[in-house]
Design a protein around this motif. Structure first.
Motif, PDB file in Angstrom:
ATOM      1  N   THR A   1      -4.450  -4.068  -3.028  1.00  0.00           N
ATOM      2  CA  THR A   1      -3.831  -2.753  -2.869  1.00  0.00           C
ATOM      3  C   THR A   1      -3.622  -2.042  -4.206  1.00  0.00           C
ATOM      4  O   THR A   1      -3.213  -0.890  -4.224  1.00  0.00           O
ATOM      5  CB  THR A   1      -2.451  -2.892  -2.189  1.00  0.00           C
ATOM      6  OG1 THR A   1      -1.640  -3.762  -2.996  1.00  0.00           O
ATOM      7  CG2 THR A   1      -2.577  -3.485  -0.794  1.00  0.00           C
ATOM      8  N   ARG A   2      -3.865  -2.738  -5.308  1.00  0.00           N
ATOM      9  CA  ARG A   2      -3.629  -2.210  -6.663  1.00  0.00           C
ATOM     10  C   ARG A   2      -2.183  -1.704  -6.778  1.00  0.00           C
ATOM     11  O   ARG A   2      -1.911  -0.652  -7.340  1.00  0.00           O
ATOM     12  CB  ARG A   2      -4.627  -1.096  -7.005  1.00  0.00           C
ATOM     13  CG  ARG A   2      -6.053  -1.606  -7.157  1.00  0.00           C
ATOM     14  CD  ARG A   2      -7.070  -0.478  -7.266  1.00  0.00           C
ATOM     15  NE  ARG A   2      -7.247   0.197  -5.977  1.00  0.00           N
ATOM     16  CZ  ARG A   2      -6.831   1.426  -5.703  1.00  0.00           C
ATOM     17  NH1 ARG A   2      -6.216   2.150  -6.620  1.00  0.00           N
ATOM     18  NH2 ARG A   2      -7.028   1.939  -4.513  1.00  0.00           N
ATOM     19  N   SER A   3      -1.293  -2.434  -6.213  1.00  0.00           N
ATOM     20  CA  SER A   3       0.099  -2.003  -6.160  1.00  0.00           C
ATOM     21  C   SER A   3       0.955  -2.788  -7.143  1.00  0.00           C
ATOM     22  O   SER A   3       0.537  -3.814  -7.664  1.00  0.00           O
ATOM     23  CB  SER A   3       0.593  -2.206  -4.731  1.00  0.00           C
ATOM     24  OG  SER A   3       1.712  -1.394  -4.506  1.00  0.00           O
ATOM     25  N   ASN A   4       2.161  -2.279  -7.392  1.00  0.00           N
ATOM     26  CA  ASN A   4       3.095  -2.924  -8.319  1.00  0.00           C
ATOM     27  C   ASN A   4       3.861  -4.028  -7.617  1.00  0.00           C
ATOM     28  O   ASN A   4       4.677  -3.771  -6.728  1.00  0.00           O
ATOM     29  CB  ASN A   4       4.102  -1.897  -8.839  1.00  0.00           C
ATOM     30  CG  ASN A   4       3.494  -1.071  -9.957  1.00  0.00           C
ATOM     31  OD1 ASN A   4       2.985  -1.621 -10.933  1.00  0.00           O
ATOM     32  ND2 ASN A   4       3.528   0.235  -9.791  1.00  0.00           N
TER      33      ASN A   4
ATOM     34  N   THR B   1       0.834  -1.198   0.000  1.00  0.00           N
ATOM     35  CA  THR B   1       0.000   0.000   0.000  1.00  0.00           C
ATOM     36  C   THR B   1       0.872   1.253   0.000  1.00  0.00           C
ATOM     37  O   THR B   1       0.661   2.182  -0.780  1.00  0.00           O
ATOM     38  CB  THR B   1      -0.910  -0.002   1.246  1.00  0.00           C
ATOM     39  OG1 THR B   1      -1.654  -1.212   1.250  1.00  0.00           O
ATOM     40  CG2 THR B   1      -1.870   1.181   1.226  1.00  0.00           C
TER      41      THR B   1
ATOM     42  N   ARG C   1       2.856   1.992  -3.200  1.00  0.00           N
ATOM     43  CA  ARG C   1       2.046   2.495  -4.317  1.00  0.00           C
ATOM     44  C   ARG C   1       2.140   4.011  -4.427  1.00  0.00           C
ATOM     45  O   ARG C   1       2.238   4.572  -5.517  1.00  0.00           O
ATOM     46  CB  ARG C   1       0.592   2.064  -4.123  1.00  0.00           C
ATOM     47  CG  ARG C   1      -0.298   2.342  -5.328  1.00  0.00           C
ATOM     48  CD  ARG C   1      -1.732   1.980  -5.037  1.00  0.00           C
ATOM     49  NE  ARG C   1      -2.241   2.774  -3.927  1.00  0.00           N
ATOM     50  CZ  ARG C   1      -3.190   2.370  -3.082  1.00  0.00           C
ATOM     51  NH1 ARG C   1      -3.748   1.182  -3.200  1.00  0.00           N
ATOM     52  NH2 ARG C   1      -3.584   3.155  -2.101  1.00  0.00           N
ATOM     53  N   ASP C   2       2.124   4.685  -3.276  1.00  0.00           N
ATOM     54  CA  ASP C   2       2.176   6.155  -3.288  1.00  0.00           C
ATOM     55  C   ASP C   2       3.460   6.681  -3.905  1.00  0.00           C
ATOM     56  O   ASP C   2       3.512   7.788  -4.402  1.00  0.00           O
ATOM     57  CB  ASP C   2       2.052   6.706  -1.864  1.00  0.00           C
ATOM     58  CG  ASP C   2       0.703   6.352  -1.245  1.00  0.00           C
ATOM     59  OD1 ASP C   2      -0.206   5.964  -2.003  1.00  0.00           O
ATOM     60  OD2 ASP C   2       0.587   6.446  -0.005  1.00  0.00           O
TER      61      ASP C   2
END
Lengths: 321, 428
Positions: free
Chosen positions: B229-232, B172, B175-176
């Protein structure tokens, strides 16, 4: 013993595992061991076959019975035997197996007997030294002299090994004794079964040339030989089986379970036994038990192995090529 | 500014799906032109002309998983010695793993690596930083500051984060900052004391096995969290058919996930361990032949995006031991390309896909320059004879450690020249 009929030449430089042996290699060692039994039963037990030869026992795991069996075997053949016990050696100071091996090798022994907790240790040692190496147990891999002494015990009691049904019971997964026995008994044409809770079976066991059973009643049914294995105490407190009493209830050999086997079935155990865990005392000491014979055969087999490896016809200088 | 014209070469550039006979013009540090069209421009005045007939020019390889002993174990490998090995293997950029001693979990260490690389390395060295401080698997490291300092990815190296909440927060938070979480998965409880692939072969050897599920269970967890988390997320080193299927499903769901594999997982199988050969003790372990075949297929169909060497130098002190006591890992920078080219020579995977996985895809995934021969890009390129056979010999290895899985192997495909930013750093 000079009148002994000449045995065929043993074709290997080391004894690292049963896997490397052909059925005729195994028969040869068993035949030689039969002769060695006779020597051990004479009042004059000392011979001169290995006089002048040096045997070093390198035991990284404590094992009173195997080490003394090898020691006695060497001494009965007239060899000079040295025991390297780990506690007093530089192993404790962090020296690696190979460095220790190189050091011992420089002392020009004729035979190195090694017991080590890691699978493959004996093979590693054999690559680095100039003498013959005997594997006295490497991790969960092999313990060839144990399988040979078990086979000798069976052959002397039953007159043969082919077509006998042998049930190996207990901690197959962690057992080098089981692996060596599975290989040897299959090589000589026995029908091999394993009996254990599935947590104590190795992956792929059904492809290892055995029939797999999870109950003693089925696994022992009609068996000619019941071979019990030792269960390490730390494995019976919840990690592999829930408790000692549950293990004994389902897998401990008692009179009731032994009834499933043939009336003349042999009961074997490589020792040291956990009485009341994998075997009831009355069975261990009972009429079908050949556990003491196994110990006697152990010395004979080890004499046979060392004589075969150091056969002067092949190896006149005592240093293998 | 010196200009070099490499002419009559086969040019393979996955970044532009280009495979044609042509020329590459290197002007100073950058590529001025590459392809058939460059051929027609003729030689610029004063250019050095190199005839590359029968040779192939590729973008330099980008190896996304390289362990180096510096700091902490310089007797195994330094940044300088790894870079020499990389250059010889046609690798022009490496991502360096953070499980060094001390762990690269702090800005000062990222700066140390970059400074040492600038002063001693002949290829591009990009540090990856630890996801958690000290690789302890509990507190996140400073993703923002580390990224600003030059960390290109976040990974625990050889370690797996076992706490799912820590992994969720890391994904999470990363991602930012647009950071990629690059994770090797092996459940430490399920793998337990295992040292090779679980199965019949390990059972006969008496070695404790590592089941495929030990990789797949934390991987499935990570893939679920990456979706959440829609993260990489990058699955750093998968080795089984089961893991490839999991990645493929996550991709089909539209998750921002990619996967890598060590070339050993596509070249070798558990039987190569033979009689306790410790150089073949790897992590993940060499798997069954079915898994190897599935890995090759996963590379072909793009489920595996990236191929890595997983270069891991180990010395005699950690390898000349009984199998179960030896360290895992093998060197691989110098054999990465040729080992991967076996898949081309066997016609199992198209050349374009192989070079993509070795160069373009990792550069793109981790936002690195390189992986392309496009005009204007840094001139990180290699001249290769795809057909030339060679024998891997210990005395030729440039790495400080010699623990290769390919000793004595005949490989086909030789790096003739390696350029980093227009300078020749290796010539065969």
């Amino acid at each position: 013993m000079n009148e002994r009929a000449p045995f065929p030449l043993y074709p290997h430089r080391h004894l690292l595992g049963i896997k490397d042996l052909s059925p005729s290699d195994i028969e040869l060692l068993l035949d030689r061991a039969d002769d060695a039994v006779a020597i051990s039963r004479q009042s004059e037990k000392k011979t001169s076959t290995l006089r002048g030869r040096t045997q070093i026992n390198l035991f990284y795991e404590a094992s009173t019975r195997t080490q003394s069996s090898f020691e006695l075997a060497g001494k009965r053949l007239g060899a000079d035997v040295m025991n390297m016990s780990v506690a007093s050696s530089s192993v404790k100071k962090g020296e690696t197996l190979i460095d220790t091996a190189m050091t011992l090798n420089a002392m020009r022994p004729d035979i190195l007997v090694i017991r080590h907790a890691s699978a493959g240790a004996a093979a590693l040692l054999a690559q680095k030294v100039g003498c013959s190496v005997v594997n006295a147990g490497d991790g969960a891999h092999e313990h060839p002299t144990q399988a040979l002494l078990d086979a000798l015990t069976i052959r002397r009691a039953k007159g043969k090994i082919a077509r006998l049904t042998v049930a190996i019971c207990g901690d197959i997964g962690h057992s080098r004794v089981a692996r060596s026995n599975i290989l040897l008994l299959n090589a000589l044409g026995a029908r091999v079964r394993v009996v254990a809770p599935s947590t104590l079976l190795p992956a792929g066991i059904s492809a290892m040339g055995v029939e797999v059973f999870n109950t003693m009643k089925e696994g022992l049914h009609g068996a000619d030989v019941v071979m019990m294995l030792r269960l390490q105490r730390e494995r019976m407190q919840g990690a592999f089986v829930p408790s000692v009493r549950e293990y004994f209830r389902y897998y401990g050999l008692d009179a009731e379970k032994l009834k499933a086997a043939r009336d003349d079935a042999l009961v074997m155990h490589p020792g040291p036994m956990n009485r009341g865990v994998e075997i009831a005392s009355e069975i261990a000491d009972g009429p079908q038990s050949v556990i003491q014979e196994q110990v006697e055969m152990g010395v004979a087999v080890r004499m046979a192995v060392m004589e075969a490896l150091l056969d002067p016809r092949r190896n006149p200088e005592g240093v293998a090529g | 500014m010196s200009v070099t014209l490499f002419q009559n070469a086969r040019i393979v550039d996955p970044s532009r799906t280009l495979d044609e006979i042509g020329a590459v013009i290197v002007d100073g540090k950058t590529i001025a032109a590459a392809g058939a069209s460059a051929h027609n421009q003729g030689a610029p005045e004063g250019a050095t002309i190199v005839d590359c007939r029968g040779k192939t020019i590729l973008p330099g390889l980008v190896d996304a998983r390289v362990h180096i002993g510096e700091p902490g174990a310089e007797h195994r490998e330094t940044i300088a010695s790894a870079s020499t090995a990389a250059a010889a293997g046609g690798v022009t950029s490496i991502i360096m793993m953070p499980d060094t001693d001390p762990v690269i979990d702090d800005v000062a260490l990222v700066e140390f690596v970059l400074r040492t690389a600038r002063d001693t390395a002949i290829v591009n060295v990009f540090p990856a930083a630890a996801i958690t401080r000290g690789l302890r698997g509990t507190e996140m490291s400073e993703f923002g500051l580390l990224r600003e300092a030059g960390a290109v990815a976040f990974t625990e190296g050889r370690h797996t984060i076992s706490n799912a909440l820590v992994m969720r927060r890391a994904l999470t938070y990363a991602r930012d900052f647009g950071a990629v979480i690059d994770h090797e998965t092996q459940d430490p409880d399920l793998a337990s004391t295992g040292v090779m692939n679980e199965g019949l072969f390990a059972s006969w050897l008496g070695l404790p096995g590592i089941p495929r599920e030990a990789e797949a269970i934390p991987l499935e967890r990570d893939l679920m969290l990456a979706r959440l988390t829609r993260s990489n997320y990058h699955a750093a080193k998968i080795s089984t058919a089961m893991s490839a299927a999991a990645v493929s499903r996550a991709k089909a769901d539209g998750a921002a996930v990619t996967a890598g594999a060590a070339i050993a997982s596509l070249s070798l199988n558990e039987h190569d361990v033979g009689e306790y050969r410790t150089f073949f003790r790897l992590s993940p372990p060499l798997r069954a032949e079915e898994d190897r075949v599935a890995m090759v297929e996963a590379l072909r169909d793009g489920t595996i995006d990236i191929l890595v060497s997983s270069h891991d130098p180990q010395d005699v002190d950690t390898k000349r031991l009984p199998f179960a006591d030896a360290a895992s890992g093998a060197i691989g920078l110098e054999t990465l390309l040729a080992a991967a080219l076996r898949l081309h020579h066997n016609e199992e995977v198209p050349l374009m896909r192989i070079i993509d996985a070795l160069s373009t895809a990792p550069a793109k995934r981790f936002g690195l320059p390189g992986g392309t021969l496009a005009p204007g890009a840094a001139a990180d390129l290699i001249v290769v004879d795809l057909e030339e056979p060679w024998l891997v010999r210990e005395q030729d290895i440039r790495s400080r450690s010699k623990n290769t899985c390919f000793e004595g192997a005949r490989l086909q495909g030789k790096v003739l020249q390696t350029l980093v930013a227009g300078s020749t750093v290796h010539r065969a």
